[in-house]
Write a protein that holds these residues in place. Sequence first.
Motif, PDB file in Angstrom:
ATOM      1  N   ILE A 196       0.927  -1.090  -0.112  1.00  0.00           N
ATOM      2  CA  ILE A 196      -0.014  -0.040   0.261  1.00  0.00           C
ATOM      3  C   ILE A 196       0.776   1.212  -0.133  1.00  0.00           C
ATOM      4  CG2 ILE A 196      -1.575   1.253   1.244  1.00  0.00           C
ATOM      5  CD1 ILE A 196      -2.993  -1.464   2.206  1.00  0.00           C
ATOM      6  N   TYR A 197       2.259   1.267   0.508  1.00  0.00           N
ATOM      7  CA  TYR A 197       2.939   2.360   0.487  1.00  0.00           C
ATOM      8  C   TYR A 197       3.459   2.791  -0.511  1.00  0.00           C
ATOM      9  CZ  TYR A 197       6.852   5.169   1.889  1.00  0.00           C
ATOM     10  OH  TYR A 197       7.717   6.486   2.030  1.00  0.00           O
ATOM     11  N   ALA A 198       3.486   1.660  -1.362  1.00  0.00           N
ATOM     12  CA  ALA A 198       3.926   1.867  -2.827  1.00  0.00           C
ATOM     13  C   ALA A 198       2.862   2.651  -3.767  1.00  0.00           C
ATOM     14  CB  ALA A 198       4.510   0.807  -3.596  1.00  0.00           C
ATOM     15  N   ARG A 199       1.821   2.531  -3.261  1.00  0.00           N
ATOM     16  CA  ARG A 199       0.761   3.313  -4.048  1.00  0.00           C
ATOM     17  C   ARG A 199       0.115   4.284  -3.229  1.00  0.00           C
ATOM     18  NH1 ARG A 199      -2.729  -2.280  -4.464  1.00  0.00           N
ATOM     19  NH2 ARG A 199      -4.316  -0.911  -5.119  1.00  0.00           N
ATOM     20  N   ARG A 200       0.747   4.960  -2.250  1.00  0.00           N
ATOM     21  CA  ARG A 200       0.193   6.056  -1.569  1.00  0.00           C
ATOM     22  C   ARG A 200      -0.061   7.203  -2.327  1.00  0.00           C
ATOM     23  NH1 ARG A 200       5.539   5.783  -1.374  1.00  0.00           N
ATOM     24  NH2 ARG A 200       6.934   7.804  -1.204  1.00  0.00           N
ATOM     25  N   THR A 201       0.445   7.724  -3.422  1.00  0.00           N
ATOM     26  CA  THR A 201       0.141   8.711  -4.191  1.00  0.00           C
ATOM     27  C   THR A 201      -1.133   8.431  -5.003  1.00  0.00           C
ATOM     28  OG1 THR A 201       2.509   9.089  -4.926  1.00  0.00           O
ATOM     29  CG2 THR A 201       0.894  10.066  -6.186  1.00  0.00           C
ATOM     30  N   GLU A 202      -1.406   7.273  -5.327  1.00  0.00           N
ATOM     31  CA  GLU A 202      -2.689   6.851  -5.692  1.00  0.00           C
ATOM     32  C   GLU A 202      -4.002   7.080  -5.002  1.00  0.00           C
ATOM     33  OE1 GLU A 202      -5.254   2.948  -6.867  1.00  0.00           O
ATOM     34  OE2 GLU A 202      -3.065   3.046  -7.205  1.00  0.00           O
ATOM     35  N   ILE A 203      -3.569   6.868  -3.410  1.00  0.00           N
ATOM     36  CA  ILE A 203      -4.678   7.094  -2.710  1.00  0.00           C
ATOM     37  C   ILE A 203      -4.757   8.450  -2.181  1.00  0.00           C
ATOM     38  CG2 ILE A 203      -5.294   6.618  -0.113  1.00  0.00           C
ATOM     39  CD1 ILE A 203      -3.486   4.044  -0.403  1.00  0.00           C
ATOM     40  N   GLN A 204      -3.834   9.296  -2.223  1.00  0.00           N
ATOM     41  CA  GLN A 204      -3.843  10.818  -1.822  1.00  0.00           C
ATOM     42  C   GLN A 204      -4.617  11.136  -3.148  1.00  0.00           C
ATOM     43  OE1 GLN A 204       0.204  11.445  -1.381  1.00  0.00           O
ATOM     44  NE2 GLN A 204       0.333  10.833   0.758  1.00  0.00           N
ATOM     45  N   ILE A 205      -4.467  10.933  -4.238  1.00  0.00           N
ATOM     46  CA  ILE A 205      -5.124  11.806  -5.395  1.00  0.00           C
ATOM     47  C   ILE A 205      -6.783  11.501  -5.118  1.00  0.00           C
ATOM     48  CG2 ILE A 205      -5.492  11.525  -7.837  1.00  0.00           C
ATOM     49  CD1 ILE A 205      -2.291  11.053  -8.121  1.00  0.00           C
ATOM     50  N   MET A 206      -6.848   9.971  -5.074  1.00  0.00           N
ATOM     51  CA  MET A 206      -8.371  10.018  -4.854  1.00  0.00           C
ATOM     52  C   MET A 206      -8.962  10.621  -3.966  1.00  0.00           C
ATOM     53  SD  MET A 206      -8.148   5.495  -5.267  1.00  0.00           S
ATOM     54  CE  MET A 206      -9.920   5.460  -5.239  1.00  0.00           C
ATOM     55  N   LYS A 207      -8.286  10.701  -2.762  1.00  0.00           N
ATOM     56  CA  LYS A 207      -8.596  11.443  -1.562  1.00  0.00           C
ATOM     57  C   LYS A 207      -8.998  12.999  -1.781  1.00  0.00           C
ATOM     58  CE  LYS A 207      -9.581  11.910   2.872  1.00  0.00           C
ATOM     59  NZ  LYS A 207     -10.911  10.990   3.571  1.00  0.00           N
ATOM     60  N   LEU A 208      -7.865  13.605  -2.562  1.00  0.00           N
ATOM     61  CA  LEU A 208      -8.216  14.989  -3.232  1.00  0.00           C
ATOM     62  C   LEU A 208      -9.180  15.353  -3.960  1.00  0.00           C
ATOM     63  CD1 LEU A 208      -4.402  15.722  -3.289  1.00  0.00           C
ATOM     64  CD2 LEU A 208      -5.887  16.738  -1.460  1.00  0.00           C
ATOM     65  N   VAL A 209      -9.558  14.237  -4.901  1.00  0.00           N
ATOM     66  CA  VAL A 209     -10.530  14.530  -5.605  1.00  0.00           C
ATOM     67  C   VAL A 209     -12.175  14.174  -5.184  1.00  0.00           C
ATOM     68  CG1 VAL A 209      -9.304  14.197  -7.755  1.00  0.00           C
ATOM     69  CG2 VAL A 209     -10.643  12.310  -6.806  1.00  0.00           C
ATOM     70  N   GLY A 210     -12.156  13.747  -3.826  1.00  0.00           N
ATOM     71  CA  GLY A 210     -13.251  13.845  -3.096  1.00  0.00           C
ATOM     72  C   GLY A 210     -13.783  12.536  -3.101  1.00  0.00           C
ATOM     73  N   ALA A 211     -13.008  11.360  -3.136  1.00  0.00           N
ATOM     74  CA  ALA A 211     -13.478   9.986  -2.926  1.00  0.00           C
ATOM     75  C   ALA A 211     -13.536   9.832  -1.299  1.00  0.00           C
ATOM     76  CB  ALA A 211     -12.599   8.992  -3.563  1.00  0.00           C
ATOM     77  N   THR A 212     -14.523   9.306  -0.872  1.00  0.00           N
ATOM     78  CA  THR A 212     -14.841   8.712   0.691  1.00  0.00           C
ATOM     79  C   THR A 212     -13.869   7.751   1.170  1.00  0.00           C
ATOM     80  OG1 THR A 212     -16.389   6.881   0.236  1.00  0.00           O
ATOM     81  CG2 THR A 212     -17.317   9.318   0.300  1.00  0.00           C
ATOM     82  N   ASN A 213     -13.596   7.728   2.404  1.00  0.00           N
ATOM     83  CA  ASN A 213     -12.771   6.685   2.926  1.00  0.00           C
ATOM     84  C   ASN A 213     -13.071   5.486   2.559  1.00  0.00           C
ATOM     85  OD1 ASN A 213     -11.238   9.002   4.119  1.00  0.00           O
ATOM     86  ND2 ASN A 213     -11.890   8.471   6.259  1.00  0.00           N
ATOM     87  N   TRP A 214     -14.468   5.008   2.750  1.00  0.00           N
ATOM     88  CA  TRP A 214     -14.641   3.750   2.459  1.00  0.00           C
ATOM     89  C   TRP A 214     -14.751   3.180   0.838  1.00  0.00           C
ATOM     90  CZ3 TRP A 214     -14.641  -0.654   4.869  1.00  0.00           C
ATOM     91  CH2 TRP A 214     -14.556  -0.641   6.409  1.00  0.00           C
ATOM     92  N   PHE A 215     -14.951   4.347  -0.032  1.00  0.00           N
ATOM     93  CA  PHE A 215     -14.746   4.198  -1.416  1.00  0.00           C
ATOM     94  C   PHE A 215     -13.214   3.835  -1.764  1.00  0.00           C
ATOM     95  CE2 PHE A 215     -14.296   5.354  -5.753  1.00  0.00           C
ATOM     96  CZ  PHE A 215     -15.342   4.780  -6.513  1.00  0.00           C
ATOM     97  N   ILE A 216     -12.280   4.257  -0.892  1.00  0.00           N
ATOM     98  CA  ILE A 216     -10.887   4.141  -1.090  1.00  0.00           C
ATOM     99  C   ILE A 216     -10.463   2.680  -0.573  1.00  0.00           C
ATOM    100  CG2 ILE A 216      -8.429   4.707  -0.763  1.00  0.00           C
ATOM    101  CD1 ILE A 216      -9.716   7.681  -0.614  1.00  0.00           C
TER     102      ILE A 216
END
Length: 297
Positions: A196-216
């Motif tokens: 998951i650490y290797a994909r942290r940027t992907e998670i942060q982008i999803m969070k910034l565009v408004g995705a909910t925590n559970w959607f992620i």
Amino acid sequence: MKAKTFTRHLREGVKSLTRNGWMTFASVSAVTITLLLVGVFLTVIMNINHFATKVEKDVEIRVHIDPAATQEDQKKLKQQIEAISNIESITFSSKEEELKKLIKSFGEQGKSFELFEQDNPLKDVYIVKAANPQDTVKVAPKIEKMPYVSKVQYGQGEVEKLFSTVKAGRNVGLILIAGLLFTAMFLISNTIKVTIYARRTEIQIMKLVGATNWFIRWPFLLEGLFLGVLGAVIPIILIFTAYNSIHGVFNSKLNGTMFELLPYSPFVYQISALLLFIGGMIGMWGSVMSIRKFLKI
């Protein structure tokens, strides 16, 4: 959750497995090794518990009846024993049956006891079993005080040691399994955390565009489930194969003794289901715990 959304999460979870090939391999390998250890320990401990239970069930109280007791006295004695709580069964064994058992137990040497058939010195016996084997040490003294009881035998001293050893063995087994599961959770969680650490940027982008925590979370949760289940496959196959061979060898040699192994079926299926469940749960737990810090933006 809508079916369409769940399908999307499922698809993303599967894609992540193939997209991050080496990390998936590392995670599945960690799960495989730890679940193999868990499976082996569970197999050993459950069979030890099986042996212990059989030994406990063989514990019985032999109540030797006073020769002066009439049939009516024997019936009254049986009723008094039945009145004690936690009595599972009471079986009558006449002195003639007791002599036959004695002769049989000595094999060829037992023929010398046949001389006593005309003048049998043995006593009629009530064989009493407690519903809970541990209650034997409490029940025996109560029976011993009853009228027309000549002697009570239940392996006094040895039985207490047996129960103490069995209890200690079970406790050690539970501690080992708990420790192994904790180790498995730690190892698998850390391995998934690296993924998951290797994909942290992907998670942060999803969070910034408004995705909910559970959607992620959902794709990672399902990915953890898949990793756990995949990691359980090899341990299940190995335990299926090994237990089948060991079961055949041991039970052919120990047939008729208390040291028989648990039946191949349904035992291996129960172990398999348990390993799948443990693998899936630990995989999901590891994903949830690992992604938590990356959702705090």
